[in-house]
Motif scaffolding. Sequence first.
Motif, PDB file in Angstrom:
ATOM      1  N   MET A  33       0.836  -1.201   0.000  1.00  0.00           N
ATOM      2  CA  MET A  33       0.000   0.000   0.000  1.00  0.00           C
ATOM      3  C   MET A  33       0.870   1.250   0.000  1.00  0.00           C
ATOM      4  O   MET A  33       1.793   1.363   0.802  1.00  0.00           O
ATOM      5  N   ALA A  34       0.535   2.188  -0.902  1.00  0.00           N
ATOM      6  CA  ALA A  34       1.261   3.451  -0.930  1.00  0.00           C
ATOM      7  C   ALA A  34       0.398   4.543  -1.544  1.00  0.00           C
ATOM      8  O   ALA A  34      -0.503   4.272  -2.335  1.00  0.00           O
ATOM      9  N   LEU A  35       0.712   5.762  -1.166  1.00  0.00           N
ATOM     10  CA  LEU A  35       0.049   6.950  -1.687  1.00  0.00           C
ATOM     11  C   LEU A  35       1.109   7.854  -2.308  1.00  0.00           C
ATOM     12  O   LEU A  35       2.135   8.136  -1.681  1.00  0.00           O
ATOM     13  N   PHE A  36       0.862   8.287  -3.533  1.00  0.00           N
ATOM     14  CA  PHE A  36       1.717   9.218  -4.254  1.00  0.00           C
ATOM     15  C   PHE A  36       0.901  10.457  -4.595  1.00  0.00           C
ATOM     16  O   PHE A  36      -0.328  10.422  -4.558  1.00  0.00           O
ATOM     17  N   CYS A  37       1.583  11.534  -4.966  1.00  0.00           N
ATOM     18  CA  CYS A  37       0.862  12.725  -5.415  1.00  0.00           C
ATOM     19  C   CYS A  37       1.689  13.486  -6.438  1.00  0.00           C
ATOM     20  O   CYS A  37       2.888  13.259  -6.592  1.00  0.00           O
ATOM     21  N   ARG A  38       1.031  14.411  -7.111  1.00  0.00           N
ATOM     22  CA  ARG A  38       1.668  15.363  -8.008  1.00  0.00           C
ATOM     23  C   ARG A  38       0.782  16.603  -8.047  1.00  0.00           C
ATOM     24  O   ARG A  38      -0.399  16.542  -7.730  1.00  0.00           O
TER      25      ARG A  38
END
Length: 93
Positions: A33-38
């Motif tokens: 599980m991971a969360l990324f953003c831009r």
Amino acid sequence: MNFVQCSVPYSGHDDIQDRFERLFIANGSPEEMALFCRTTEDRQSVVYLLTPAASELYGQIPADWKQSHNIFDHKWTFLVGHEKTRIAYAGLQ
């Protein structure tokens, strides 16, 4: 499940990361599980990206989540998850 993403106005973006962090911990901090953003090019919105394992929980994070298709067209910032997951998805960063 596939990657899912949502876009939120820049001014109210902190809630997504906070909610994900709580869910991540409550679920035992699984490696997948991971969360990324831009940030969008116009700098008006933040786009969040959940890994396939994390996308199973998107219903618990209120936002307009949609399947993400061209994830490699952008550079993403790793926000929450295990170091192993960050390395596994290094091609996104």
